[in-house]
Design a protein around this motif. Structure first.
Motif, PDB file in Angstrom:
ATOM      1  N   UNK A   1       8.245  15.844 -11.572  1.00  0.00           N
ATOM      2  CA  UNK A   1       8.720  14.281 -10.400  1.00  0.00           C
ATOM      3  C   UNK A   1       7.600  13.789 -10.337  1.00  0.00           C
ATOM      4  N   UNK A   2       8.646  12.157 -10.563  1.00  0.00           N
ATOM      5  CA  UNK A   2       7.542  11.177  -9.690  1.00  0.00           C
ATOM      6  C   UNK A   2       7.651  11.430  -8.317  1.00  0.00           C
ATOM      7  N   UNK A   3       6.739  10.720  -7.921  1.00  0.00           N
ATOM      8  CA  UNK A   3       6.779  11.021  -5.967  1.00  0.00           C
ATOM      9  C   UNK A   3       6.261   9.869  -5.622  1.00  0.00           C
TER      10      UNK A   3
ATOM     11  N   UNK B   1       0.663  -1.435  -0.348  1.00  0.00           N
ATOM     12  CA  UNK B   1      -0.171   0.455  -0.293  1.00  0.00           C
ATOM     13  C   UNK B   1       0.751   1.145   0.233  1.00  0.00           C
ATOM     14  N   UNK B   2       0.838   2.316  -1.128  1.00  0.00           N
ATOM     15  CA  UNK B   2       1.377   3.339  -1.336  1.00  0.00           C
ATOM     16  C   UNK B   2       0.402   4.249  -1.946  1.00  0.00           C
ATOM     17  N   UNK B   3       1.588   5.891  -2.349  1.00  0.00           N
ATOM     18  CA  UNK B   3       0.753   6.239  -3.058  1.00  0.00           C
ATOM     19  C   UNK B   3       1.564   6.710  -4.262  1.00  0.00           C
ATOM     20  N   UNK B   4       1.350   7.229  -5.168  1.00  0.00           N
ATOM     21  CA  UNK B   4       2.090   7.651  -6.198  1.00  0.00           C
ATOM     22  C   UNK B   4       1.654   9.197  -6.773  1.00  0.00           C
ATOM     23  N   UNK B   5       2.908   9.829  -7.075  1.00  0.00           N
ATOM     24  CA  UNK B   5       2.133  11.175  -7.316  1.00  0.00           C
ATOM     25  C   UNK B   5       3.513  11.661  -8.809  1.00  0.00           C
ATOM     26  N   UNK B   6       3.183  12.914  -9.129  1.00  0.00           N
ATOM     27  CA  UNK B   6       3.518  13.077 -10.202  1.00  0.00           C
ATOM     28  C   UNK B   6       3.392  15.299  -9.953  1.00  0.00           C
TER      29      UNK B   6
END
Lengths: 112, 113
Positions: B91-93, B31-36
């Motif tokens: 940026x990908x995070x 379980x996690x989150x991804x962002x741009x």
């Protein structure tokens, strides 16, 4: 809209000086963060805080300290500035849980 | 520690065309989150799109969409109908269920008129 305000956009200091970078957010966010941004390295986490008077080390805490005496304010301190601390510094805040981070405009710090 | 890799330091696209920015990450969590995030020359980091790892459906925000491949640990950003205002660092995070967030090194996108 969330507002994250960093006290200076540009700052020039000398080696050995004690430097304070201030960050204030206006949305009662629990979590606050300090990053430094360098070309080719992206953003690297220096310190973060998830509550007043709480702090946690990030990936590169050496040479830095932080202070969070009030919920809205998170200060980054360079105890004795060195030239390798010349960088862009970004502050961010967010609510607990899945909320995204909101960033300030950054402080470009030059240490001469 | 989790790492985020953006293998394209620079990309360019013709106005009105489509471009895809790549991002891979390394984690042992489920379980996690991804962002741009987008950072224009004004320096303000702006959230473009986010994805929760438990959601199979790819996130979409207007002209921006992602291709999330959980097994491959891949999270690419597609920008359709590119506009001049899309020129920025992207940026990908990655963020775990805790508090820490990891960023990639960034991709500088140029949009040609």
């Amino acid at each position: 809209d969330v507002k994250v305000t960093q006290s200076s956009r540009y700052l020039v200091k000398r080696t050995g000086e004690k430097v304070f970078l201030e960050c204030v957010q206006d949305m009662d966010h629990e979590n606050m963060f300090w990053y430094r941004q360098d070309p080719g390295l992206g953003l690297r986490l220096i310190y973060f805080s998830y509550d007043v008077k709480m702090k946690e080390k990030g990936d590169i805490p050496e040479g830095y300290s932080v202070s969070r005496e009030k919920k809205e304010r998170f200060s980054l301190i360079l105890e004795s500035a060195s030239t390798n601390q010349t960088s862009m510094y970004l502050c961010a805040s967010r609510l607990q849980g899945s909320a995204p981070q909101h960033f300030g405009d950054g402080t470009r710090l030059s240490i001469l | 520690a989790q790492t985020v890799t953006q293998s394209q330091p620079e990309m360019s696209v013709q106005e009105a065309e489509t471009v895809t920015l790549s991002c891979t990450y390394d984690t042992s969590e489920s379980d996690y989150y991804l962002f741009w995030y987008k950072q224009p020359p004004s320096r303000q980091m702006i959230l473009v799109i986010r994805q929760e790892a438990y959601k199979q459906q790819n996130a979409t925000e207007n002209r921006f969409s992602v291709n999330f491949q959980k097994a491959a640990k891949s999270f690419s950003l597609k920008i359709s109908d590119s506009q001049l205002g899309d020129a920025a660092m992207y940026f990908c995070a990655y963020r775990s269920m805790g508090n820490d967030m990891r960023f990639g090194a960034g991709t500088r996108l140029t949009v040609k008129p």
